[in-house]
Design an enzyme around this catalytic site. Structure first.
Site, mmCIF file in Angstrom:
data_model
loop_
_atom_site.group_PDB
_atom_site.id
_atom_site.type_symbol
_atom_site.label_atom_id
_atom_site.label_comp_id
_atom_site.label_asym_id
_atom_site.label_seq_id
_atom_site.Cartn_x
_atom_site.Cartn_y
_atom_site.Cartn_z
ATOM 1 N N HIS A 115 -14.821 4.664 -38.710
ATOM 2 C CA HIS A 115 -14.240 3.665 -38.097
ATOM 3 C C HIS A 115 -12.517 3.807 -37.983
ATOM 4 C CE1 HIS A 115 -13.897 -0.987 -37.668
ATOM 5 N NE2 HIS A 115 -12.609 -0.551 -37.621
ATOM 6 N N GLU A 116 -11.920 4.250 -39.160
ATOM 7 C CA GLU A 116 -10.502 4.444 -39.011
ATOM 8 C C GLU A 116 -10.000 5.417 -38.388
ATOM 9 O OE1 GLU A 116 -8.877 1.907 -40.088
ATOM 10 O OE2 GLU A 116 -10.842 1.011 -40.983
ATOM 11 N N GLN A 123 -3.002 -0.129 -35.583
ATOM 12 C CA GLN A 123 -3.423 -1.526 -35.546
ATOM 13 C C GLN A 123 -2.219 -2.349 -36.102
ATOM 14 O OE1 GLN A 123 -6.870 -0.886 -38.234
ATOM 15 N NE2 GLN A 123 -7.369 -2.788 -37.135
ATOM 16 N N HIS A 146 -9.966 4.742 -34.716
ATOM 17 C CA HIS A 146 -8.774 3.911 -34.301
ATOM 18 C C HIS A 146 -7.645 4.943 -33.863
ATOM 19 C CE1 HIS A 146 -9.260 -0.287 -35.044
ATOM 20 N NE2 HIS A 146 -9.991 -0.129 -36.250
ATOM 21 N N GLY A 182 -9.820 -1.266 -44.733
ATOM 22 C CA GLY A 182 -9.273 0.045 -44.042
ATOM 23 C C GLY A 182 -8.320 -0.609 -42.914
ATOM 24 N N CYS A 197 -13.593 -5.628 -38.005
ATOM 25 C CA CYS A 197 -12.284 -5.008 -37.857
ATOM 26 C C CYS A 197 -11.297 -5.939 -37.785
ATOM 27 C CB CYS A 197 -12.321 -4.294 -36.364
ATOM 28 S SG CYS A 197 -10.644 -3.202 -36.075
ATOM 29 N N LEU A 198 -10.087 -5.857 -38.368
ATOM 30 C CA LEU A 198 -8.767 -6.554 -38.403
ATOM 31 C C LEU A 198 -8.298 -6.903 -37.115
ATOM 32 C CD1 LEU A 198 -7.267 -5.331 -41.834
ATOM 33 C CD2 LEU A 198 -8.681 -7.369 -41.540
HETATM 34 NI NI NI Z 1 -10.710 -1.347 -37.264
#
Ligand code: NI
Length: 176
Positions: free
Chosen positions: A142-143, A58, A146, A53, A100-101
């Protein structure tokens, strides 16, 4: 702006960065061109990372846009979420390890509703609704977090969060 070394991808912002803590704005009709250009870049960035995701903040874009692909059976199953909204959550909770990236290399157990209903528009502007459980339920939450400036570490204790963010900062320094 694309990643100089990989022109088909975007650089992923690493926490702490102000835009990761900011509320993204809803996408309107005037954003159509920007969203159309951004979606393939976001997928390419997510697949290359690799991740399941990626939300627009991000990659430095404060719009309510995210892409998800759990690659069930190693086959692509891309989901584009434009202005996603959680419309229902289960009382039952589920705990799973999240990463998380934007917080590379760090993981923690996060507890969230086990099932969710999410309403959104897809890349073609068609209204969609998903009912999800398991990994997809966690990933969608989660997304969408963000887009409200919330990271998975905001769901764990301050003690664990501080420890994890210190480890991240140290790893980032050492990577330079
Ligand atoms: Ni994330």
């Amino acid at each position: 702006m694309t990643d100089a070394a990989h022109p088909d991808t975007l650089p992923i912002l690493i926490a702490p960065q102000a835009i990761l803590k900011a509320r993204a704005r809803p996408i309107g009709a005037g954003d159509a061109d920007r969203v159309r250009d951004l979606v393939p870049l976001m997928f390419a960035t997510m697949y290359k990372a690799p991740g399941i995701g990626l939300a627009a903040p991000q990659v430095g874009v404060g719009l309510r846009l995210a892409v998800v692909d759990l690659m069930p059976g190693d086959k692509p199953a891309p989901i584009v979420l434009v202005n996603p909204e959680i419309t229902a959550v289960s009382a039952e909770l589920a705990t799973r390890e999240e990463g998380c990236l934007s917080i590379p290399g760090q993981y923690a157990e996060v507890t969230r509703p086990a099932r969710v209903k999410v309403r959104f528009h897809d890349a073609a502007g068609v209204r969609q609704e998903i009912e999800a459980d398991g990994l997809l339920a966690a990933c969608l939450q989660h997304e969408i977090d963000h887009l409200d400036g919330v990271l998975f570490v905001d769901h764990i204790s301050a003690l664990k969060r501080n420890m994890l963010m210190r480890k991240l900062a140290k790893a980032q320094r050492e990577a330079k």
